[in-house]
Structure formats: structure tokens, C-alpha cells
Design a protein around this motif. Structure first.
Motif, PDB file in Angstrom:
ATOM      1  N   SER A   2      56.899  80.597  52.198  1.00  0.00           N
ATOM      2  CA  SER A   2      57.246  79.665  53.259  1.00  0.00           C
ATOM      3  C   SER A   2      55.974  79.262  54.009  1.00  0.00           C
ATOM      4  CB  SER A   2      58.233  80.332  54.212  1.00  0.00           C
ATOM      5  OG  SER A   2      58.541  79.482  55.268  1.00  0.00           O
ATOM      6  N   VAL A   3      55.691  77.978  54.060  1.00  0.00           N
ATOM      7  CA  VAL A   3      54.449  77.491  54.682  1.00  0.00           C
ATOM      8  C   VAL A   3      54.774  76.695  55.931  1.00  0.00           C
ATOM      9  CG1 VAL A   3      52.387  76.070  54.353  1.00  0.00           C
ATOM     10  CG2 VAL A   3      53.242  77.470  52.476  1.00  0.00           C
ATOM     11  N   ASP A   4      54.409  77.260  57.074  1.00  0.00           N
ATOM     12  CA  ASP A   4      54.545  76.546  58.338  1.00  0.00           C
ATOM     13  C   ASP A   4      53.148  76.143  58.809  1.00  0.00           C
ATOM     14  OD1 ASP A   4      53.408  78.896  59.219  1.00  0.00           O
ATOM     15  OD2 ASP A   4      54.819  79.211  60.841  1.00  0.00           O
ATOM     16  N   THR A   5      53.023  75.716  60.038  1.00  0.00           N
ATOM     17  CA  THR A   5      51.735  75.269  60.572  1.00  0.00           C
ATOM     18  C   THR A   5      50.672  76.357  60.482  1.00  0.00           C
ATOM     19  OG1 THR A   5      52.823  73.746  62.072  1.00  0.00           O
ATOM     20  CG2 THR A   5      50.590  74.390  62.646  1.00  0.00           C
ATOM     21  N   HIS A   6      51.027  77.577  60.867  1.00  0.00           N
ATOM     22  CA  HIS A   6      50.045  78.661  60.856  1.00  0.00           C
ATOM     23  C   HIS A   6      49.572  78.984  59.444  1.00  0.00           C
ATOM     24  CE1 HIS A   6      52.132  79.397  64.714  1.00  0.00           C
ATOM     25  NE2 HIS A   6      50.914  79.679  65.124  1.00  0.00           N
ATOM     26  N   VAL A   7      50.503  79.125  58.515  1.00  0.00           N
ATOM     27  CA  VAL A   7      50.158  79.450  57.130  1.00  0.00           C
ATOM     28  C   VAL A   7      49.302  78.345  56.532  1.00  0.00           C
ATOM     29  CG1 VAL A   7      51.089  79.895  54.816  1.00  0.00           C
ATOM     30  CG2 VAL A   7      52.216  80.883  56.834  1.00  0.00           C
ATOM     31  N   HIS A   8      49.678  77.105  56.764  1.00  0.00           N
ATOM     32  CA  HIS A   8      48.927  75.953  56.237  1.00  0.00           C
ATOM     33  C   HIS A   8      47.494  75.950  56.778  1.00  0.00           C
ATOM     34  CE1 HIS A   8      48.055  71.885  54.902  1.00  0.00           C
ATOM     35  NE2 HIS A   8      47.843  71.510  56.147  1.00  0.00           N
ATOM     36  N   ARG A   9      47.348  76.054  58.082  1.00  0.00           N
ATOM     37  CA  ARG A   9      46.027  75.978  58.709  1.00  0.00           C
ATOM     38  C   ARG A   9      45.145  77.165  58.319  1.00  0.00           C
ATOM     39  NH1 ARG A   9      47.251  76.677  63.820  1.00  0.00           N
ATOM     40  NH2 ARG A   9      46.416  78.752  63.916  1.00  0.00           N
ATOM     41  N   ILE A  10      45.661  78.373  58.458  1.00  0.00           N
ATOM     42  CA  ILE A  10      44.845  79.562  58.205  1.00  0.00           C
ATOM     43  C   ILE A  10      44.480  79.686  56.731  1.00  0.00           C
ATOM     44  CG2 ILE A  10      44.836  82.078  58.302  1.00  0.00           C
ATOM     45  CD1 ILE A  10      46.576  81.788  60.870  1.00  0.00           C
ATOM     46  N   SER A  11      45.404  79.381  55.828  1.00  0.00           N
ATOM     47  CA  SER A  11      45.104  79.438  54.393  1.00  0.00           C
ATOM     48  C   SER A  11      43.975  78.491  54.024  1.00  0.00           C
ATOM     49  CB  SER A  11      46.347  79.099  53.570  1.00  0.00           C
ATOM     50  OG  SER A  11      47.356  80.045  53.775  1.00  0.00           O
ATOM     51  N   ASN A  12      44.014  77.287  54.588  1.00  0.00           N
ATOM     52  CA  ASN A  12      42.936  76.325  54.338  1.00  0.00           C
ATOM     53  C   ASN A  12      41.634  76.775  54.987  1.00  0.00           C
ATOM     54  OD1 ASN A  12      43.684  73.646  52.868  1.00  0.00           O
ATOM     55  ND2 ASN A  12      45.486  74.201  54.031  1.00  0.00           N
ATOM     56  N   GLN A  13      41.702  77.299  56.211  1.00  0.00           N
ATOM     57  CA  GLN A  13      40.499  77.752  56.895  1.00  0.00           C
ATOM     58  C   GLN A  13      39.811  78.885  56.134  1.00  0.00           C
ATOM     59  OE1 GLN A  13      42.069  78.704  60.799  1.00  0.00           O
ATOM     60  NE2 GLN A  13      41.439  76.733  61.629  1.00  0.00           N
ATOM     61  N   LEU A  14      40.608  79.777  55.537  1.00  0.00           N
ATOM     62  CA  LEU A  14      40.053  80.912  54.810  1.00  0.00           C
ATOM     63  C   LEU A  14      39.584  80.551  53.399  1.00  0.00           C
ATOM     64  CD1 LEU A  14      42.623  83.667  55.825  1.00  0.00           C
ATOM     65  CD2 LEU A  14      40.255  83.427  56.626  1.00  0.00           C
ATOM     66  N   GLY A  15      39.905  79.353  52.955  1.00  0.00           N
ATOM     67  CA  GLY A  15      39.528  78.943  51.605  1.00  0.00           C
ATOM     68  C   GLY A  15      40.495  79.456  50.550  1.00  0.00           C
ATOM     69  N   TRP A  16      41.690  79.852  50.941  1.00  0.00           N
ATOM     70  CA  TRP A  16      42.678  80.386  50.016  1.00  0.00           C
ATOM     71  C   TRP A  16      43.386  79.308  49.224  1.00  0.00           C
ATOM     72  CZ3 TRP A  16      45.755  84.653  53.076  1.00  0.00           C
ATOM     73  CH2 TRP A  16      44.897  85.699  53.390  1.00  0.00           C
ATOM     74  N   THR A  17      43.117  78.048  49.509  1.00  0.00           N
ATOM     75  CA  THR A  17      43.812  76.950  48.824  1.00  0.00           C
ATOM     76  C   THR A  17      42.902  76.219  47.846  1.00  0.00           C
ATOM     77  OG1 THR A  17      43.327  75.513  50.699  1.00  0.00           O
ATOM     78  CG2 THR A  17      45.470  76.603  50.690  1.00  0.00           C
ATOM     79  N   GLY A  18      41.770  76.816  47.534  1.00  0.00           N
ATOM     80  CA  GLY A  18      40.906  76.253  46.508  1.00  0.00           C
ATOM     81  C   GLY A  18      39.610  75.667  46.991  1.00  0.00           C
ATOM     82  N   GLY A  19      39.453  75.457  48.275  1.00  0.00           N
ATOM     83  CA  GLY A  19      38.206  74.908  48.800  1.00  0.00           C
ATOM     84  C   GLY A  19      37.367  75.988  49.465  1.00  0.00           C
ATOM     85  N   ALA A  20      36.258  75.578  49.977  1.00  0.00           N
ATOM     86  CA  ALA A  20      35.403  76.496  50.723  1.00  0.00           C
ATOM     87  C   ALA A  20      36.018  76.754  52.093  1.00  0.00           C
ATOM     88  CB  ALA A  20      34.011  75.898  50.894  1.00  0.00           C
ATOM     89  N   PRO A  21      35.815  77.945  52.653  1.00  0.00           N
ATOM     90  CA  PRO A  21      36.312  78.188  54.011  1.00  0.00           C
ATOM     91  C   PRO A  21      35.759  77.153  54.993  1.00  0.00           C
ATOM     92  CG  PRO A  21      35.558  80.229  53.012  1.00  0.00           C
ATOM     93  CD  PRO A  21      35.150  79.105  52.091  1.00  0.00           C
ATOM     94  N   THR A  22      36.621  76.636  55.867  1.00  0.00           N
ATOM     95  CA  THR A  22      36.201  75.609  56.814  1.00  0.00           C
ATOM     96  C   THR A  22      37.140  75.561  58.011  1.00  0.00           C
ATOM     97  OG1 THR A  22      35.708  73.257  57.129  1.00  0.00           O
ATOM     98  CG2 THR A  22      37.512  73.780  55.632  1.00  0.00           C
ATOM     99  N   LEU A  23      36.616  75.202  59.150  1.00  0.00           N
ATOM    100  CA  LEU A  23      37.440  74.960  60.330  1.00  0.00           C
ATOM    101  C   LEU A  23      37.738  73.474  60.488  1.00  0.00           C
ATOM    102  CD1 LEU A  23      35.779  77.358  62.930  1.00  0.00           C
ATOM    103  CD2 LEU A  23      37.880  77.708  61.629  1.00  0.00           C
TER     104      LEU A  23
END
Length: 83
Positions: A2-23
């Protein structure tokens, strides 16, 4: 997963979605929650899917939510301790 705002933002920030970690939200590799869900499900073990949401939501609520806003306010203040 289940992906809500927190999961979406933090996963992307940590680089867990395929990209480099970024804010930088504009640099997130997954632009919407559905893409984030698919990216996470490609590498998170299925037995852990139920835990991902509550762990990242909890992290987002406790740590991440106001951090950038508070940091910006402190940096813009002439008296950071007061900010």
C-alpha cells in the motif's frame, strides 16, 4: 504494498524506486504512487510487503514530515535557535 504519501516520498528519497537517493521531488524516478508500488514490489520480498507501509508511514509521521520545512525556517532566520 500500500503506497500513500509517506511511502511514495520516502521510497523515492531513499532511492528504493530505482533512482539515486534525492530530496528533490522533481528528480523522483517514480512520479506517482502506482509506479512506486510496482518498483518496490520488484525487490522487496513478498513476505515483507505488509510491513513496508506501516514502517514508512511511521517514519514519515515521526521524522520526515516537517524536517525540510523546519530546516528552511531555521536557515532563513536571523536567530536559528528561535526558529
Amino acid at each position: 504494498i500500500s503506497v500513500d504519501t509517506h511511502v511514495h516520498r520516502i521510497s523515492n528519497q531513499l532511492g528504493w524506486t530505482g533512482g539515486a537517493p534525492t530530496l528533490d521531488k522533481a528528480a523522483f524516478p517514480c512520479k506517482d504512487p502506482e509506479k512506486t508500488r510496482k518498483a518496490l514490489e520488484q525487490w522487496v520480498p513478498r513476505d515483507d510487503w505488509g510491513d513496508v507501509n506501516w514502517l514508512l508511514v511511521g517514519l514519515g509521521q515521526e521524522v520526515q514530515t516537517e524536517k525540510p520545512k523546519l530546516l528552511r525556517k531555521a536557515l532563513d532566520s536571523s536567530d536559528p535557535a528561535y526558529a
